[in-house]
Design an enzyme around this catalytic site. Structure first.
Site, PDB file in Angstrom:
ATOM      1  CB  THR A  53      16.447  -5.063  -8.624  1.00  0.00           C
ATOM      2  OG1 THR A  53      15.732  -4.785  -7.413  1.00  0.00           O
ATOM      3  CG2 THR A  53      15.442  -5.385  -9.718  1.00  0.00           C
ATOM      4  CB  THR A  54      19.410  -5.786  -3.928  1.00  0.00           C
ATOM      5  OG1 THR A  54      18.459  -4.765  -3.620  1.00  0.00           O
ATOM      6  CG2 THR A  54      20.624  -5.599  -3.046  1.00  0.00           C
ATOM      7  CE1 TYR A 116      12.898   4.547 -21.357  1.00  0.00           C
ATOM      8  CE2 TYR A 116      11.521   3.233 -22.839  1.00  0.00           C
ATOM      9  CZ  TYR A 116      12.311   4.345 -22.608  1.00  0.00           C
ATOM     10  OH  TYR A 116      12.509   5.250 -23.605  1.00  0.00           O
ATOM     11  CE1 TYR A 142      10.661  -3.550  -4.713  1.00  0.00           C
ATOM     12  CE2 TYR A 142      12.097  -4.821  -6.143  1.00  0.00           C
ATOM     13  CZ  TYR A 142      11.919  -3.807  -5.230  1.00  0.00           C
ATOM     14  OH  TYR A 142      12.982  -3.048  -4.831  1.00  0.00           O
ATOM     15  NE  ARG A 147      16.508   0.648  -7.360  1.00  0.00           N
ATOM     16  CZ  ARG A 147      17.784   0.818  -7.694  1.00  0.00           C
ATOM     17  NH1 ARG A 147      18.151   0.709  -8.959  1.00  0.00           N
ATOM     18  NH2 ARG A 147      18.691   1.094  -6.774  1.00  0.00           N
ATOM     19  CE  LYS A 170      11.815  -4.924  -1.626  1.00  0.00           C
ATOM     20  NZ  LYS A 170      13.124  -5.305  -2.229  1.00  0.00           N
ATOM     21  CB  ILE A 212      11.986  -7.948   0.800  1.00  0.00           C
ATOM     22  CG1 ILE A 212      10.967  -9.093   0.950  1.00  0.00           C
ATOM     23  CG2 ILE A 212      13.149  -8.400  -0.072  1.00  0.00           C
ATOM     24  CD1 ILE A 212      10.351  -9.561  -0.353  1.00  0.00           C
TER      25      ILE A 212
END
Length: 294
Positions: A53-54, A116, A142, A147, A170, A212
């Site tokens: 996502t980064t 979401y 993750y 988020r 993560k 990470i």
């Protein structure tokens, strides 16, 4: 090659959640991508995460993702392991990506929990079990509730840890107690990886195996030195690196990730600071403050 010249076990140490460099007109900057890959490897990190996502994965096309992965494999050339990001809030769509993406040469997949939808814990278990069954390579969970709007609880993580193709998590909940419950109850070979840069030494002290990282895009040497020191039990040395990075960390997220770290990478001459909408490039004020700290 890492800092000490010795190789840590798989996915121990520092992994980098790589940004995706863009040109000023928002095309993927593949020369910048190659420079970033080399910069991180030469800085001593243990492995690289492509299409996380980064890397602004919601805004890159399927063709761009495929080309980023192809170039990464070519440029890295086996020097460090590659992890690839696959996820969706549609389990069937994510499962299809696992089955159709060419994961040759990929050591593991990092998969963020569904955003979401806010599934129940039972829904998260079913989601990840289905993906792990479909994946030809090991899966790292993750958990990033800030988020996704849902938390993978420690109990759910420990349940998923029993799946033979789920090898770690993560953990970016920021909840130290939750992380400690995972560390206390996990199988010996299940990886607990920090998803919060500044908590890395503390989590390693509680039983984590590494990180990470976002900051390691721009500061691979400092970050990998810190993480390896903590893993070796040298917490005074780890703290020195941590406190060096501490003033930079809030600037990385002030205008959303990866806006800050891309501004740092631009200041260091690695790649540009462009991001794709709905994100906006770092403001002049933020760039000035990052430059001053640097």
């Amino acid at each position: 090659m890492n800092n000490s010249g010795t190789r840590l076990p798989a996915f121990h140490g520092t992994g980098v959640a790589l940004v995706t460099p863009f040109t000023p007109d928002f095309a993927v900057d593949y020369p910048g991508w190659r420079r970033l890959l080399n910069f991180c490897i030469e800085g001593g990190v243990e492995y690289l995460v492509v299409n996380g996502t980064t890397g602004e994965s919601p805004t890159t096309t399927a063709d761009e993702k495929a080309e980023l992965l192809r170039v990464a494999k070519e440029q890295v050339d086996g020097r460090v392991p590659l992890v690839y990001g696959i996820g969706s809030n549609d389990t069937a769509a994510a499962e299809n990506l696992f089955r159709t993406t060419d994961l040759t040469g990929i050591a593991a997949v990092l998969s963020a929990s569904p955003a979401y939808s806010k599934p129940t814990q039972a829904g998260l278990v079913a989601h990840y079990q289905r993906l792990a069954d479909a994946s030809p390579v090991p899966v790292i969970l993750y958990n990033v509730p800030g988020r996704t709007a849902s938390n993978i609880t420690a109990e759910t993580t420990l349940r998923l840890a029993q799946h033979p193709n789920i090898i770690g998590i993560k953990e970016a909940s920021g909840n130290m107690e939750q992380c400690m419950v995972i560390a206390a109850g996990k199988p010996a070979d299940f990886l607990l990886l920090s998803g919060d840069d500044m908590l890395t030494p503390a989590l390693i002290a509680c039983g984590a195996q590494g990180i990470i990282s976002v900051l390691a895009n721009a500061f691979p040497q400092q970050f990998s030195t810190m993480t390896r020191a903590a893993l070796a039990g040298d917490f005074p040395a780890a703290r020195r690196e941590l406190f060096y990075l501490l003033p930079l960390n809030p600037l990385m997220y002030e205008e959303a990730n990866p806006v800050g770290v891309k501004a740092a990478l631009e200041a260091l001459g690695v790649c540009g600071s462009a991001v794709r909408l709905p994100l906006l490039e770092a403001t002049p004020g933020l760039k000035a403050r990052i430059g001053k700290v640097l």
